[in-house]
Design a protein around this motif. Structure first.
Motif, PDB file in Angstrom:
ATOM      1  N   THR A 101       0.842  -1.202   0.000  1.00  0.00           N
ATOM      2  CA  THR A 101       0.000   0.000   0.000  1.00  0.00           C
ATOM      3  C   THR A 101       0.872   1.246   0.000  1.00  0.00           C
ATOM      4  N   TRP A 102       1.863   1.230   0.879  1.00  0.00           N
ATOM      5  CA  TRP A 102       2.709   2.413   1.062  1.00  0.00           C
ATOM      6  C   TRP A 102       3.398   2.801  -0.246  1.00  0.00           C
ATOM      7  N   LYS A 103       3.972   1.796  -0.934  1.00  0.00           N
ATOM      8  CA  LYS A 103       4.701   2.169  -2.160  1.00  0.00           C
ATOM      9  C   LYS A 103       3.749   2.695  -3.224  1.00  0.00           C
ATOM     10  N   ASN A 104       2.507   2.199  -3.241  1.00  0.00           N
ATOM     11  CA  ASN A 104       1.551   2.741  -4.197  1.00  0.00           C
ATOM     12  C   ASN A 104       1.136   4.170  -3.855  1.00  0.00           C
ATOM     13  N   LEU A 105       0.968   4.441  -2.571  1.00  0.00           N
ATOM     14  CA  LEU A 105       0.565   5.795  -2.169  1.00  0.00           C
ATOM     15  C   LEU A 105       1.679   6.800  -2.455  1.00  0.00           C
ATOM     16  N   VAL A 106       2.925   6.380  -2.220  1.00  0.00           N
ATOM     17  CA  VAL A 106       4.044   7.276  -2.538  1.00  0.00           C
ATOM     18  C   VAL A 106       4.150   7.432  -4.058  1.00  0.00           C
ATOM     19  N   ALA A 107       3.938   6.330  -4.795  1.00  0.00           N
ATOM     20  CA  ALA A 107       3.956   6.427  -6.262  1.00  0.00           C
ATOM     21  C   ALA A 107       2.912   7.443  -6.735  1.00  0.00           C
ATOM     22  N   ARG A 108       1.739   7.429  -6.105  1.00  0.00           N
ATOM     23  CA  ARG A 108       0.697   8.409  -6.477  1.00  0.00           C
ATOM     24  C   ARG A 108       1.199   9.845  -6.348  1.00  0.00           C
ATOM     25  N   ILE A 109       1.778  10.163  -5.179  1.00  0.00           N
ATOM     26  CA  ILE A 109       2.176  11.567  -4.990  1.00  0.00           C
ATOM     27  C   ILE A 109       3.380  11.924  -5.871  1.00  0.00           C
ATOM     28  N   MET A 110       4.222  10.928  -6.172  1.00  0.00           N
ATOM     29  CA  MET A 110       5.367  11.222  -7.037  1.00  0.00           C
ATOM     30  C   MET A 110       4.905  11.483  -8.468  1.00  0.00           C
ATOM     31  N   VAL A 111       3.958  10.669  -8.929  1.00  0.00           N
ATOM     32  CA  VAL A 111       3.427  10.881 -10.283  1.00  0.00           C
ATOM     33  C   VAL A 111       2.696  12.230 -10.322  1.00  0.00           C
ATOM     34  N   ALA A 112       1.956  12.545  -9.258  1.00  0.00           N
ATOM     35  CA  ALA A 112       1.270  13.840  -9.194  1.00  0.00           C
ATOM     36  C   ALA A 112       2.282  14.987  -9.253  1.00  0.00           C
ATOM     37  N   GLY A 113       3.466  14.747  -8.691  1.00  0.00           N
ATOM     38  CA  GLY A 113       4.509  15.783  -8.695  1.00  0.00           C
ATOM     39  C   GLY A 113       5.294  15.823 -10.005  1.00  0.00           C
ATOM     40  N   GLY A 114       4.979  14.924 -10.945  1.00  0.00           N
ATOM     41  CA  GLY A 114       5.594  14.986 -12.272  1.00  0.00           C
ATOM     42  C   GLY A 114       6.519  13.820 -12.605  1.00  0.00           C
ATOM     43  N   VAL A 115       6.789  12.939 -11.652  1.00  0.00           N
ATOM     44  CA  VAL A 115       7.785  11.883 -11.859  1.00  0.00           C
ATOM     45  C   VAL A 115       7.231  10.777 -12.766  1.00  0.00           C
ATOM     46  N   SER A 116       8.091  10.231 -13.632  1.00  0.00           N
ATOM     47  CA  SER A 116       7.701   9.094 -14.472  1.00  0.00           C
ATOM     48  C   SER A 116       8.809   8.048 -14.474  1.00  0.00           C
ATOM     49  N   ALA A 117       8.565   6.958 -15.179  1.00  0.00           N
ATOM     50  CA  ALA A 117       9.533   5.856 -15.241  1.00  0.00           C
ATOM     51  C   ALA A 117      10.854   6.297 -15.885  1.00  0.00           C
ATOM     52  N   ASN A 118      10.813   7.393 -16.623  1.00  0.00           N
ATOM     53  CA  ASN A 118      12.035   7.845 -17.303  1.00  0.00           C
ATOM     54  C   ASN A 118      12.967   8.641 -16.399  1.00  0.00           C
ATOM     55  N   ASP A 119      12.525   8.918 -15.197  1.00  0.00           N
ATOM     56  CA  ASP A 119      13.300   9.809 -14.342  1.00  0.00           C
ATOM     57  C   ASP A 119      14.406   9.115 -13.554  1.00  0.00           C
ATOM     58  N   ILE A 120      15.370   9.936 -13.159  1.00  0.00           N
ATOM     59  CA  ILE A 120      16.429   9.483 -12.252  1.00  0.00           C
ATOM     60  C   ILE A 120      16.217  10.244 -10.942  1.00  0.00           C
ATOM     61  N   VAL A 121      15.797   9.488  -9.928  1.00  0.00           N
ATOM     62  CA  VAL A 121      15.349  10.118  -8.688  1.00  0.00           C
ATOM     63  C   VAL A 121      16.460  10.104  -7.638  1.00  0.00           C
ATOM     64  N   HIS A 122      16.813  11.298  -7.220  1.00  0.00           N
ATOM     65  CA  HIS A 122      17.927  11.522  -6.296  1.00  0.00           C
ATOM     66  C   HIS A 122      17.332  11.752  -4.905  1.00  0.00           C
ATOM     67  N   ILE A 123      17.503  10.772  -4.010  1.00  0.00           N
ATOM     68  CA  ILE A 123      16.884  10.903  -2.684  1.00  0.00           C
ATOM     69  C   ILE A 123      17.901  11.360  -1.652  1.00  0.00           C
ATOM     70  N   ALA A 124      17.711  12.595  -1.189  1.00  0.00           N
ATOM     71  CA  ALA A 124      18.655  13.180  -0.234  1.00  0.00           C
ATOM     72  C   ALA A 124      18.063  13.252   1.176  1.00  0.00           C
ATOM     73  N   PHE A 125      17.045  12.435   1.419  1.00  0.00           N
ATOM     74  CA  PHE A 125      16.549  12.246   2.786  1.00  0.00           C
ATOM     75  C   PHE A 125      17.447  11.222   3.447  1.00  0.00           C
ATOM     76  N   SER A 126      17.578  11.295   4.789  1.00  0.00           N
ATOM     77  CA  SER A 126      18.403  10.279   5.418  1.00  0.00           C
ATOM     78  C   SER A 126      17.631   8.957   5.463  1.00  0.00           C
ATOM     79  N   TYR A 127      18.369   7.885   5.269  1.00  0.00           N
ATOM     80  CA  TYR A 127      17.797   6.541   5.322  1.00  0.00           C
ATOM     81  C   TYR A 127      17.980   6.038   6.736  1.00  0.00           C
ATOM     82  N   GLY A 128      16.960   5.459   7.312  1.00  0.00           N
ATOM     83  CA  GLY A 128      17.100   4.953   8.669  1.00  0.00           C
ATOM     84  C   GLY A 128      15.744   4.739   9.273  1.00  0.00           C
ATOM     85  N   LEU A 129      15.660   4.963  10.577  1.00  0.00           N
ATOM     86  CA  LEU A 129      14.411   4.698  11.273  1.00  0.00           C
ATOM     87  C   LEU A 129      13.291   5.648  10.864  1.00  0.00           C
TER      88      LEU A 129
END
Ligand SMILES: [Zn+2]
Length: 434
Positions: free
Chosen positions: A111-139
């Motif tokens: 569910t979570w990955k689909n909901l995030v996919a929704r907001i990313m697509v709404a923000g303009g992201v597509s399969a052709n993009d290279i997504v740079h994640i500068a949030f910290s990974y962790g808890l």
């Protein structure tokens, strides 16, 4: 349609949506009243029979859930499934030393990955993009949440994580990152570093920025868009509910569509707790409708916003929330990390040399947040040798970092220099402007 991830759900008619929400609410209530002792007790005390919840309006009779409840049931007391069915654990900052724990089943992660996919697509992201994640990974849920959503779309994901801005820029240039995911203040910091390196938006390849985790206004948006050459959208979430993916802006940039088929949203008057009509400003309260591991009923987010349902040109029918404009508690957001003044106090209590007199000053240093804590220490220590002071300072820094997840600046000040208050002490001076 290619710019809506789950077209059928996200463009549902209001009647269908309400029916959907009611069914999911009833099933959630059944599950929590059977499997979570906390809710079993709470409903019993309030004289609630969940079988009598026959309409969405009835939700107003149900008791609220608060962060304190999560704390009282630390670590796993709020889970509605046995631990063997939990496949991921995250946490969010607690009001005191201990964080609150959140869990996900396999289906929750789907569910979570689909909901995030929704907001990313709404923000303009597509399969052709290279997504740079500068949030910290962790808890904290930011990094992993956006990561799996972007992969699910089919984009190429670079899990850069936070820090080392020059290296971030090098990666952006060399790997041709087209989407930036971080906090708005970090996006501005990247823009500034770019300038200091003698570079501009023409030397990078960004097209979109998905920014969240802290409050920001239109002035900051246009500055980020101009300096980085992107279309920047806001997204909102909190670990207790699921993490990022609760709501996000579409390209109309006028409010964040809430994923209403998974979360039921209300706005209440934080003082009287009565539900406010659509359009009125108050505290956002969310009920999860599909969460398996940790369903929450009427969770008080403490975020202040208002809800409105307009006919959005993007085609999505989900209700929108305004960018949160403040909090009903004293939580601070420091570079995207949630910090409660009570956590600072808990750390100081561990040290005999600390007096109860301290003040937290938050300001901007460049585009980033800076938190300085001034602490009065006992007279003999203040005039003691520097080495002792330094050792104490180091220990406090270490504890603060492990409890808060950030490194505040701690400064010892002479006894009796911090203003005294007769009533409730003023603990925080926030000089930032959003
Ligand atoms: Zn829209």
């Amino acid at each position: 349609m290619k710019n809506i991830w789950q077209y059928e759900e996200e463009t549902m008619s209001l009647d269908d949506l309400k029916q959907f929400q009611l069914e999911r609410l009833q099933s959630t209530l059944n599950r929590v009243s059977e499997n979570v002792d906390f809710y079993k007790r709470k409903f019993k005390d309030a004289g609630i029979d969940v079988a009598k919840i026959k309409s969405l309006e009835d939700i107003k009779h149900l008791p609220f859930t608060t962060k304190q409840d999560l704390r009282d049931n630390y670590p796993y007391g709020m889970f509605a499934v046995p631990l063997k069915d939990i496949v991921r654990i995250h946490s969010s900052s607690g009001t005191t030393g201990k964080p609150t724990v959140v869990g996900y089943t396999k289906r929750d992660l789907e569910t979570w990955k689909n909901l995030v996919a929704r907001i990313m697509v709404a923000g303009g992201v597509s399969a052709n993009d290279i997504v740079h994640i500068a949030f910290s990974y962790g808890l904290f849920t930011g990094g992993f949440g956006l990561h799996y959503g972007a992969e699910h779309i089919g984009a190429s994901v670079i899990p850069v994580s936070s820090g080392n801005t020059k290296r971030q820029i090098m990666i952006m240039q060399d790997y041709r990152s087209s989407v930036l995911v971080c906090t708005p203040s970090y996006a501005l910091h990247i823009a500034e570093t770019l300038e200091n390196e003698g570079l501009s938006r023409n030397d990078i390849f960004l097209k979109y920025a998905l920014l969240g985790s802290e409050p920001w206004g239109e002035k900051i948006r246009s500055e980020i868009e101009n300096k980085l050459g992107v279309s920047a959208t806001d997204n909102y979430g909190l670990s207790e509910i699921i993490g990022p993916g609760v709501s996000g802006e579409c390209q109309c940039k006028n409010g964040l569509h809430i994923n209403e088929d998974h979360f039921y949203a209300e706005v209440i008057n934080p003082d009287t707790c009565e539900v406010l009509p659509e359009g009125e400003k108050g505290e956002l309260v969310l009920t999860t409708l599909t969460k398996e591991a940790m369903p929450l009923i009427r969770y008080r987010t403490r975020d202040i916003t208002r809800l409105f349902r307009d006919k959005c040109p993007c085609g999505r029918t989900f209700i929108k929330m305004e960018k949160p404009s403040g909090r009903t508690d004293d939580m601070l957001i420091i570079n995207g990390v949630n910090v409660f003044p009570s956590q600072v106090e808990e750390v100081f209590k561990e040290f005999d040399q600390a007096t109860p007199h301290y003040i937290i000053i938050v300001k901007k240093k460049g585009h980033l947040d800076m938190m300085e804590i001034q602490l009065e220490i006992s007279e003999n220590l203040f005039f003691d040798e520097m080495k002792k002071q330094r050792t104490l300072l180091e220990k406090m820094h270490e504890r603060m970092f492990s409890v808060l997840g950030i490194k505040p600046k701690i400064k010892f000040v002479e006894p009796k220099t911090i203003e005294r208050f007769e009533g409730k002490a003023k603990r925080v001076i926030d000089e930032r402007q959003f």
